[in-house]
Write an enzyme that holds these catalytic residues in place. Structure first.
Site, PDB file in Angstrom:
ATOM      1  N   THR A   1       0.762  -1.156  -0.016  1.00 17.78           N
ATOM      2  CA  THR A   1       0.169  -0.007  -0.065  1.00 17.78           C
ATOM      3  C   THR A   1       0.923   1.062   0.207  1.00 17.78           C
ATOM      4  O   THR A   1       2.063   1.218   0.491  1.00 17.78           O
ATOM      5  CB  THR A   1      -0.987   0.069   1.208  1.00 17.78           C
ATOM      6  OG1 THR A   1      -1.678  -1.245   1.125  1.00 17.78           O
ATOM      7  CG2 THR A   1      -1.714   1.336   1.477  1.00 17.78           C
TER       8      THR A   1
ATOM      9  N   ARG B   1     -13.199  -8.102   0.146  1.00 21.14           N
ATOM     10  CA  ARG B   1     -12.483  -8.066   1.357  1.00 21.14           C
ATOM     11  C   ARG B   1     -11.991  -6.423   1.686  1.00 21.14           C
ATOM     12  O   ARG B   1     -11.651  -6.004   0.609  1.00 21.14           O
ATOM     13  CB  ARG B   1     -11.080  -8.688   1.267  1.00 21.14           C
ATOM     14  CG  ARG B   1     -10.124  -8.776   2.410  1.00 21.14           C
ATOM     15  CD  ARG B   1      -9.036  -7.729   2.039  1.00 21.14           C
ATOM     16  NE  ARG B   1      -7.840  -7.643   3.077  1.00 21.14           N
ATOM     17  CZ  ARG B   1      -6.877  -6.946   2.908  1.00 21.14           C
ATOM     18  NH1 ARG B   1      -6.805  -5.938   1.883  1.00 21.14           N
ATOM     19  NH2 ARG B   1      -5.899  -7.118   3.722  1.00 21.14           N
TER      20      ARG B   1
ATOM     21  N   ASP C   1      -7.203  -2.516   6.005  1.00 25.49           N
ATOM     22  CA  ASP C   1      -6.974  -1.669   6.664  1.00 25.49           C
ATOM     23  C   ASP C   1      -6.966  -0.072   6.401  1.00 25.49           C
ATOM     24  O   ASP C   1      -7.285   1.058   7.057  1.00 25.49           O
ATOM     25  CB  ASP C   1      -5.523  -1.629   7.591  1.00 25.49           C
ATOM     26  CG  ASP C   1      -4.359  -1.594   6.738  1.00 25.49           C
ATOM     27  OD1 ASP C   1      -4.546  -2.200   5.607  1.00 25.49           O
ATOM     28  OD2 ASP C   1      -3.344  -1.129   7.300  1.00 25.49           O
TER      29      ASP C   1
ATOM     30  N   THR D   1       1.345   0.112   6.014  1.00 27.27           N
ATOM     31  CA  THR D   1       1.372  -0.748   4.760  1.00 27.27           C
ATOM     32  C   THR D   1       1.723  -2.077   5.067  1.00 27.27           C
ATOM     33  O   THR D   1       2.143  -2.444   6.202  1.00 27.27           O
ATOM     34  CB  THR D   1       2.346  -0.030   3.598  1.00 27.27           C
ATOM     35  OG1 THR D   1       2.220  -0.826   2.527  1.00 27.27           O
ATOM     36  CG2 THR D   1       3.618  -0.040   4.435  1.00 27.27           C
TER      37      THR D   1
ATOM     38  N   GLY E   1      -2.749  -5.894   6.296  1.00 28.21           N
ATOM     39  CA  GLY E   1      -3.790  -4.841   6.880  1.00 28.21           C
ATOM     40  C   GLY E   1      -4.633  -5.670   7.822  1.00 28.21           C
ATOM     41  O   GLY E   1      -5.324  -4.840   8.823  1.00 28.21           O
TER      42      GLY E   1
HETATM   43  N1  GLY Z   1      -2.368  -2.579   4.185  1.00 29.16           N
HETATM   44  C1  GLY Z   1      -3.326  -3.091   2.973  1.00 29.16           C
HETATM   45  C2  GLY Z   1      -4.136  -4.089   2.789  1.00 29.16           C
HETATM   46  O1  GLY Z   1      -4.020  -5.010   3.738  1.00 29.16           O
HETATM   47  O2  GLY Z   1      -4.889  -4.341   2.092  1.00 29.16           O
END
Ligand code: GLY
Length: 315
Positions: A177, A205, A208, A228, A231
């Site tokens: 991310t 799905r 975070d 990042t 999540g």
């Molecule tokens: N950190 C990004 C995700 O898990 O989607």
């Protein structure tokens, strides 16, 4: 007057100069974060965000993004958004044009994006489709197989999707991310996050990046933070908010980041992948942490000719 600064996670370097140009012109942190992230979302070489992001288990790209403003704690996000290449702008529109809500998902998020007049695009590029086919070991002749996994029944589909998630391992080099955090001359602090999420994720799905407290938190009294990586860990640990609360108690930025990751690392997780975090304070201090050495983040001040790369401290 506050000295402007903008920071970002790995692979934000393509976007940060555009954000800093906004700040240098006296623009807002909100405009700077959006400008920087839009460039990242449009970067076809990046397979973890925007157009060319890696798809879900059915071969469909679903994007999550959020933005949070420090002075008001106003928050806008979209999740599992299909067909719109710049989810950060849709997240901002949720915050500004639909202030009775904070988060829109799936079809509702797409309807709202359409009503706002955002352009649609095909988000699955040849390259991201190839990476997906390789991961699924689909034959060239079975290109459409990616969209038909569900035909064997829900249970078979669920098992196939979970197996895909289990098989996924990040490739060499920076992945994940993108976080961008900006402080403008007026002293406003804004955090933005954009992602295509966990590659081969179960459709629908939400990670975070779209949820306040988990992947994004910004409070002008103390600071902003963003995550990042894995999540589900920051969702369960409330990692971004944990960092900002530690800043509020007076912790040093790197220590706040390290301790929040250490807290998340105590959680049992069969799908463990690294979680990383970045933070910026209202007086311009910044830092980041990761679970292993070698991870970095990028920084630009008004004097920077280009992003400067800083090491993250290790949990
Ligand atoms: N950190 C990004 C995700 O898990 O989607």
């Amino acid at each position: 007057m506050t000295a402007p600064v903008i920071i970002g996670s790995e692979r934000s370097e393509v976007g940060l100069p555009h954000g800093m140009a906004v700040l240098r012109d006296g623009g807002s942190a909100l405009d700077a974060v959006e400008a920087a992230l839009r460039v990242c979302e449009d970067n076809l070489a990046d397979h973890y965000v925007g157009t060319s992001g890696l798809p879900n288990a059915r071969g469909v790209v679903e994007l999550d993004a959020s933005v949070m403003v420090g002075s008001s704690r106003a928050f806008g996000a979209v999740a599992a958004l299909q067909g719109y290449p710049n989810p950060i702008s849709v997240a901002r529109a949720v915050m500004e044009r639909l202030p009775q809500h904070c988060v829109l998902v799936g079809e509702g998020a797409a309807t709202f994006a359409d009503e706002c007049g955002f352009e649609t695009a095909e988000l699955l590029t040849e390259e991201s489709r190839r990476l997906f086919r390789e991961a699924l070991q689909l034959e060239e002749a079975n290109v459409e197989g990616e969209r038909t996994l569900g035909l064997q029944g829900d249970r078979a589909y669920r098992l196939a999707a979970l197996e895909l998630v289990r098989r996924f391992a990040p490739h060499d080099g920076p992945w994940g991310t993108i976080n961008v955090l900006a402080l403008d001359a007026s002293g406003e602090l804004v955090v933005g996050v954009s992602t295509s999420g966990y590659p081969w994720k179960y459709p629908g799905r939400v990670g975070d990046s779209a949820l306040p407290g988990a992947g994004n938190w910004c409070d002008l009294r103390y600071g902003g933070a963003a995550c990042t990586g894995r999540g589900e860990l920051s969702l369960r640990a409330g990692t971004a908010r944990t960092v900002v609360e530690a800043l509020g108690r007076g912790d040093d930025v790197e220590r706040a980041c390290r301790d929040a990751l250490a807290d998340a690392a105590t959680l049992p997780d069969d799908f463990r992948a690294e979680l990383r975090v970045l933070a910026l304070t209202p007086d311009g201090r910044h830092g980041g942490a990761a679970g292993s050495p070698g991870s970095t983040y990028a920084v630009m001040t008004a004097d920077s000719a280009e992003p400067e790369i800083h090491p993250r401290s290790v949990r």
